[in-house]
Design a protein around this motif. Structure first.
Motif, mmCIF file in Angstrom:
data_model
loop_
_atom_site.group_PDB
_atom_site.id
_atom_site.type_symbol
_atom_site.label_atom_id
_atom_site.label_comp_id
_atom_site.label_asym_id
_atom_site.label_seq_id
_atom_site.Cartn_x
_atom_site.Cartn_y
_atom_site.Cartn_z
ATOM 1 N N ALA A 143 31.102 -6.197 9.248
ATOM 2 C CA ALA A 143 31.039 -6.132 10.671
ATOM 3 C C ALA A 143 30.129 -7.869 10.309
ATOM 4 C CB ALA A 143 30.366 -5.516 12.200
ATOM 5 N N LEU A 186 32.720 -3.366 24.623
ATOM 6 C CA LEU A 186 32.277 -1.901 24.261
ATOM 7 C C LEU A 186 31.990 -1.421 25.176
ATOM 8 C CD1 LEU A 186 29.937 -2.779 21.345
ATOM 9 C CD2 LEU A 186 31.156 -1.869 20.800
ATOM 10 N N GLN A 450 31.344 -9.099 18.637
ATOM 11 C CA GLN A 450 31.978 -7.825 18.344
ATOM 12 C C GLN A 450 31.167 -7.346 17.076
ATOM 13 O OE1 GLN A 450 36.342 -6.828 17.868
ATOM 14 N NE2 GLN A 450 36.257 -5.526 17.047
ATOM 15 N N ARG A 453 27.338 -6.958 17.791
ATOM 16 C CA ARG A 453 27.011 -5.861 17.523
ATOM 17 C C ARG A 453 27.213 -4.753 17.210
ATOM 18 N NH1 ARG A 453 28.976 -5.970 24.023
ATOM 19 N NH2 ARG A 453 27.871 -4.292 24.797
ATOM 20 N N GLN A 454 28.765 -4.519 16.666
ATOM 21 C CA GLN A 454 28.707 -3.547 15.277
ATOM 22 C C GLN A 454 27.771 -3.735 14.203
ATOM 23 O OE1 GLN A 454 33.014 -4.558 13.984
ATOM 24 N NE2 GLN A 454 33.351 -3.241 15.795
ATOM 25 N N SER A 455 26.957 -5.372 14.153
ATOM 26 C CA SER A 455 25.811 -4.941 13.203
ATOM 27 C C SER A 455 24.340 -4.340 13.030
ATOM 28 C CB SER A 455 25.916 -6.698 12.625
ATOM 29 O OG SER A 455 26.657 -7.189 11.948
ATOM 30 N N VAL A 457 24.784 -1.850 15.422
ATOM 31 C CA VAL A 457 24.878 -0.645 14.977
ATOM 32 C C VAL A 457 24.548 0.315 13.119
ATOM 33 C CG1 VAL A 457 26.410 1.394 15.252
ATOM 34 C CG2 VAL A 457 26.274 -0.144 16.908
#
Length: 504
Positions: A143, A186, A450, A453-455, A457
């Motif tokens: 990510a 998300l 994407q 935002r995944q990074s 998390v």
């Protein structure tokens, strides 16, 4: 590529549908390229909807054939009427038109055709052998890397698509904002859809692309209706198109060198065929024993620029297929063609979808050979296409745009999207912006969002230390910084050089 895959690839490639698609792509690309004002990017954008209902191999090989054919086609009008059909042929017009004035227009066409064919062929071979090993790097991506690649893609195209870095980045930001329209990836909430169900999945990329590149160009060309243009007087083409052995010996080293330069320039994300052709031309002049002939009708000059600009085509596909980074504006649009077939750049293209990818690459090799054959047989006749009136071309392009936009999902809404983006494209072109950063923002925006935002998390909120703990992320961050500041550094260096010359 093992023998089993090789047999499968050749079995899929040598079918009537695929060979017909390559032939039509080459001829169509040459025709579009030889029409001043139109471009390879526009041709690809216009034909992407046609590929939607085609077999992926036939559709994608047709797009690559259009790409290489259009880059070569620009040289025809550049040589015979001193009007580059595409920006990449500007360097060709310097010596090509001078040869035409000397009654050697046919010879100039021959040099251009052979050089373009060899340059494109060498770049296609480089694509075949370099892309698979480079694709392994994409396996190390997660990510954070996809987020940084999206940012990198925006900075390089935004910086090179216009003369103004600010306008280029502003176009990218506009594209990013448009890319936020649709359902949140998300949370599932709708964003900026204004209750239009058709916008739940975002603004449709292909109709927007057709509007920005094709419809807007028609509007600009339509402004010229009624104006007298006395510059387009086709000179009589005399002599033989084919080169003698002596003439080929004179330019073969130049062709090989420029092909290498063009392939390398194409691999640099953001550098286009126009940059490749000028670099190839300048290097040919630097190494030539007859420097004084350049600009006055040198066949070396024509060979250098044409070999380089067609070599860019294969080179630019290498970062696209392996890392998802478009090498230039045309490949940014080609990325849309991959997406519409459900193909994602990266290692999967060379493993799961290897039969499609290798078929397209070898089809690209065939397209360059076919381009040389078609060019040698019909170049002197194809120049007459450049005399077609805008009043005839405009309705045809608008018709293709409407049909192409509707054909993707059989939705009238897509036609309205195409029209709206056509007007947006027209106004941004008139104000000095370029459509490329907008389209790239629309494509890379959701990927970057994407990844970001995944990074967050993955990093548990501590983002910067997490980025700097990953080696590939550090390299990408450095590339982004260098790309952002390189125009300023180049401008400072140019001003310093100018001041030093004034003092002397």
């Amino acid at each position: 590529m093992n023998s089993e895959l090789l047999f499968q690839v050749f079995g899929q490639l040598f079918t009537f549908q695929v060979l017909f698609a390559i032939t039509m792509g080459v001829i169509g690309g040459i025709i579009v390229g030889s029409l001043p004002g139109l471009s390879a990017t526009m041709a690809i954008a216009l034909m992407i909807p046609v590929t939607f209902g085609m077999d992926p191999i036939a559709g994608l090989t047709m797009l690559t054939a259009i790409y290489t054919g259009a880059i070569y086609g620009g040289s025809i009008s550049a040589i015979l009427i001193h009007t580059p059909g595409t920006p990449s042929s500007a360097a060709t017009s310097l010596d090509g038109y001078q040869l035409t004035l000397k009654g050697k227009g046919a010879k100039a066409l021959g040099v251009s055709t052979i050089s373009s064919m060899i340059g494109g062929f060498i770049s296609a071979i480089a694509l075949l052998f370099l892309a698979p090993p480079l694709s392994r790097i994409s396996l190390m991506f997660s990510a954070p890397e996809y987020f940084l690649i999206a940012v990198f893609g925006l900075t390089i195209i935004g910086g090179l698509a216009t003369k103004s870095m600010v306008k280029g980045l502003a176009g990218g930001v506009i594209g990013l904002l448009i890319g936020t329209i649709g359902m949140d990836i998300l949370t599932g909430y709708s964003r900026f859809t204004f209750d239009f169900v058709s916008l739940q999945s975002g603004v449709p990329i292909i109709p927007a692309m057709i509007g920005l590149f094709s419809l807007s160009q028609v509007m600009i060309q339509a402004e010229k209706l009624g104006r007298k243009d006395t510059s387009k007087i086709v000179s009589k083409v005399k002599g033989k198109v084919l080169l003698t052995l002596k003439e080929f010996k004179q330019i073969w080293v130049t062709i090989i060198r420029s092909s290498g330069i063009g392939t390398f320039v194409g691999m640099l994300p953001g550098a286009g065929a126009d940059i490749g052709s000028w670099v190839g031309y300048n290097e040919a002049k630097r190494f030539s024993k007859n420097k004084e002939e350049f600009g006055k009708g040198s066949i070396e000059g024509v060979a250098a620029s044409e070999a380089a600009n067609n070599a860019v085509t294969g080179g630019s596909l290498i970062p696209l297929l392996t890392l998802g980074i478009p090498g230039n504006v045309a490949t940014a649009v080609f990325l849309g063609g991959l997406m519409i077939q459900g193909l994602v750049p990266g290692r999967e293209l060379f493993t799961t979808h290897a039969n499609i990818t290798y078929s397209v690459i070898i089809g690209f090799v065939l397209a360059n050979i076919l381009m040389g054959i078609v060019g040698l047989l019909g170049a002197r006749y194809l120049v007459k296409i450049s005399e077609i009136s805008v009043s005839i071309l405009a309705p045809l392009i608008i018709g293709f745009s409407v049909v192409g936009s509707y054909a993707i999902s059989n939705n009238i809404f897509d036609i309205w999207v195409m029209i709206v983006f056509g007007f947006i494209g027209y106004f941004i072109r008139k104000t000095g912006f370029h459509p490329a950063p907008i389209i790239l923002g629309m494509i890379l925006g959701p990927i970057g969002e994407q990844g970001f935002r995944q990074s967050l998390v993955m990093a548990k909120g501590d983002l910067l230390p997490y980025f700097f703990s990953r080696p590939i992320s550090i390299v990408l961050i450095l590339l982004i910084v260098i790309t952002l500041f390189s125009p300023l550094i180049m401008k400072w260096w140019k001003n310093r050089k100018t001041n030093n010359l004034k003092q002397v």
